[in-house]
Design a protein around this motif. Structure first.
Motif, PDB file in Angstrom:
ATOM      1  N   GLY A 147       0.847  -1.190   0.000  1.00 14.82           N
ATOM      2  CA  GLY A 147       0.000   0.000   0.000  1.00 14.82           C
ATOM      3  C   GLY A 147       0.878   1.233   0.000  1.00 14.82           C
ATOM      4  N   SER A 148       0.291   2.388  -0.242  1.00 16.68           N
ATOM      5  CA  SER A 148      -1.103   2.420  -0.617  1.00 16.68           C
ATOM      6  C   SER A 148      -1.305   3.366  -1.804  1.00 16.68           C
ATOM      7  CB  SER A 148      -1.975   2.832   0.580  1.00 16.68           C
ATOM      8  OG  SER A 148      -1.918   4.207   0.847  1.00 16.68           O
ATOM      9  N   ASP A 149      -0.706   4.553  -1.785  1.00 16.48           N
ATOM     10  CA  ASP A 149      -1.054   5.589  -2.752  1.00 16.48           C
ATOM     11  C   ASP A 149      -0.605   5.234  -4.173  1.00 16.48           C
ATOM     12  OD1 ASP A 149      -2.181   7.953  -3.559  1.00 16.48           O
ATOM     13  OD2 ASP A 149      -0.388   9.134  -3.187  1.00 16.48           O
ATOM     14  N   GLN A 150      -1.582   4.855  -5.003  1.00 17.25           N
ATOM     15  CA  GLN A 150      -1.357   4.553  -6.418  1.00 17.25           C
ATOM     16  C   GLN A 150      -0.278   3.484  -6.630  1.00 17.25           C
ATOM     17  OE1 GLN A 150      -2.055   7.677  -9.359  1.00 17.25           O
ATOM     18  NE2 GLN A 150      -1.751   9.182  -7.741  1.00 17.25           N
ATOM     19  N   VAL A 151      -0.162   2.586  -5.683  1.00 15.78           N
ATOM     20  CA  VAL A 151       0.864   1.543  -5.774  1.00 15.78           C
ATOM     21  C   VAL A 151       0.634   0.637  -6.974  1.00 15.78           C
ATOM     22  CG1 VAL A 151      -0.358  -0.069  -4.242  1.00 15.78           C
ATOM     23  CG2 VAL A 151       2.129  -0.181  -4.415  1.00 15.78           C
ATOM     24  N   TRP A 152      -0.627   0.521  -7.418  1.00 11.93           N
ATOM     25  CA  TRP A 152      -0.948  -0.318  -8.573  1.00 11.93           C
ATOM     26  C   TRP A 152      -1.379   0.502  -9.779  1.00 11.93           C
ATOM     27  CZ3 TRP A 152      -4.236  -4.080  -5.119  1.00 11.93           C
ATOM     28  CH2 TRP A 152      -3.368  -4.924  -4.416  1.00 11.93           C
ATOM     29  N   ASN A 153      -0.900   1.726  -9.875  1.00 10.84           N
ATOM     30  CA  ASN A 153      -1.196   2.549 -11.051  1.00 10.84           C
ATOM     31  C   ASN A 153      -0.252   2.130 -12.187  1.00 10.84           C
ATOM     32  OD1 ASN A 153      -1.480   4.527 -13.045  1.00 10.84           O
ATOM     33  ND2 ASN A 153      -1.899   6.134 -11.557  1.00 10.84           N
ATOM     34  N   TYR A 154      -0.788   1.348 -13.117  1.00  9.47           N
ATOM     35  CA  TYR A 154       0.041   0.776 -14.181  1.00  9.47           C
ATOM     36  C   TYR A 154       0.444   1.805 -15.236  1.00  9.47           C
ATOM     37  CZ  TYR A 154      -4.751   0.525 -15.946  1.00  9.47           C
ATOM     38  OH  TYR A 154      -6.042   0.823 -16.284  1.00  9.47           O
ATOM     39  N   PHE A 175       2.152   4.430 -14.363  1.00  6.47           N
ATOM     40  CA  PHE A 175       3.420   4.951 -13.875  1.00  6.47           C
ATOM     41  C   PHE A 175       4.580   4.135 -14.434  1.00  6.47           C
ATOM     42  CE2 PHE A 175       1.701   6.868  -9.637  1.00  6.47           C
ATOM     43  CZ  PHE A 175       1.061   7.853 -10.376  1.00  6.47           C
ATOM     44  N   PRO A 176       5.665   4.772 -14.881  1.00  9.27           N
ATOM     45  CA  PRO A 176       6.822   4.039 -15.423  1.00  9.27           C
ATOM     46  C   PRO A 176       7.438   3.067 -14.428  1.00  9.27           C
ATOM     47  CG  PRO A 176       6.961   6.368 -15.980  1.00  9.27           C
ATOM     48  CD  PRO A 176       5.827   6.231 -15.013  1.00  9.27           C
ATOM     49  N   ARG A 177       7.354   3.352 -13.127  1.00  9.72           N
ATOM     50  CA  ARG A 177       7.982   2.499 -12.138  1.00  9.72           C
ATOM     51  C   ARG A 177       7.141   1.274 -11.787  1.00  9.72           C
ATOM     52  NH1 ARG A 177       4.536   1.690  -8.909  1.00  9.72           N
ATOM     53  NH2 ARG A 177       3.400   3.232  -7.699  1.00  9.72           N
ATOM     54  N   PHE A 178       5.901   1.176 -12.295  1.00 11.52           N
ATOM     55  CA  PHE A 178       5.027   0.039 -11.975  1.00 11.52           C
ATOM     56  C   PHE A 178       5.642  -1.256 -12.492  1.00 11.52           C
ATOM     57  CE2 PHE A 178       1.655  -2.904 -13.324  1.00 11.52           C
ATOM     58  CZ  PHE A 178       1.025  -3.115 -12.108  1.00 11.52           C
TER      59      PHE A 178
END
Length: 279
Positions: free
Chosen positions: A35-42, A44-47
């Motif tokens: 978690g938590s903040d936008q950790v699974w925002n695909y 983002f380049p770092r995802f």
């Protein structure tokens, strides 16, 4: 910011760049919370797959208020989410809009919980604000924008300041002295602001924590709406009237709102206690 991290956050020396880097961590920790903040925002380049702790033993991985930051999960990422989430002991998310999708991909129950910042009371956040080495105007309006407000919106905020004889403090603006504020100064700014104008999820969260008059502005990222987290937050607390429309809003009944926050805080804490084996 770096000093705040140094003195307030205990970190390991392990840096994860590939899945095998995390193997040693499994002997040091009982559970792995994602978690938590936008950790699974695909978007983002770092995802990457590392955002699901693939190195950790199955059933020792838990997500708390994991955020996608978007209002959907594209089909091209479904296999990745499904494979990784099926390993999790339990899953909680921050956005209502993706709860059903995550549930289907993981094939297990999923609940929506409060952002972790809202697990702390105003009194507890005051301990953080107390550490701030920040000088603020006596009476001011606070803005915190991750996007760029339009000229019309800027004029609207300027008029609000003028009408109430408030100074303007702009966070996240590299052209002023508040640019390098650390987290304690960030919290202090919300504590003492007379009103807040923001397009940020956490801008809204800390406005609520500190019982502020606030207005929210729409924000897009590369043509993709970034409002899913905000929609859930506002729906949680019946605050959908806070979206900017060029008209000043009514004051919020925070005495009533605190009862709602407390109930949702209890539910969120119960999720953690139950899944971490805490009595």
């Amino acid at each position: 910011v770096y000093n705040f991290t140094k003195y307030n956050i205990k970190e390991t020396n392990t840096r994860l760049t590939k899945t095998t880097d995390g193997k040693n961590l499994t002997q040091k920790f009982d559970y792995f919370l994602i978690g938590s903040d936008q950790v699974w925002n695909y978007k983002f380049p770092r995802f990457s797959v590392l955002d699901f702790a693939p190195y950790a033993p199955s059933r020792r991985v838990i997500s708390y208020a994991a955020s996608v930051g978007l209002n959907k999960i594209e089909d091209s990422y479904s296999n990745l989410f499904s494979l990784q989430l099926s390993r999790f002991k339990s899953i909680s998310v921050r956005e209502n809009e993706v709860e059903d999708k995550i549930k289907k991909l993981a094939n297990k129950d999923v609940i929506t919980v409060l952002d972790p910042t809202m697990l702390l009371s105003q009194t507890e956040w005051n301990l953080v604000a107390k550490k701030a080495k920040a000088t603020l105007p006596k009476e001011f309006v606070l803005t915190y924008f991750l996007g760029k407000p339009t000229s019309v919106q800027r004029k609207y905020i300027a008029k609000y300041c003028e009408d109430n004889n408030y100074e303007l403090v702009e966070l996240n603006n590299p052209d002023n002295i508040y640019w390098d504020y650390d987290p304690s100064c960030f919290v202090k700014s919300f504590k003492f602001a007379k009103a807040v104008f923001t397009d940020s999820f956490h801008g809204a969260v800390f406005s609520i924590i500190y019982h502020k008059y606030f207005e929210l502005f729409q924000r897009n990222q590369g043509g993709v709406t970034m409002n899913s987290r905000l929609n859930t937050l506002l729906n949680h607390f019946d605050l959908n009237d806070r979206w900017y429309d060029g008209e000043q809003k009514n004051n919020i009944n925070y005495a009533e709102l605190e009862n709602i926050i407390e109930a949702k805080r209890d539910k969120s804490e119960a999720f953690l206690r139950n899944n971490l084996g805490i009595d």
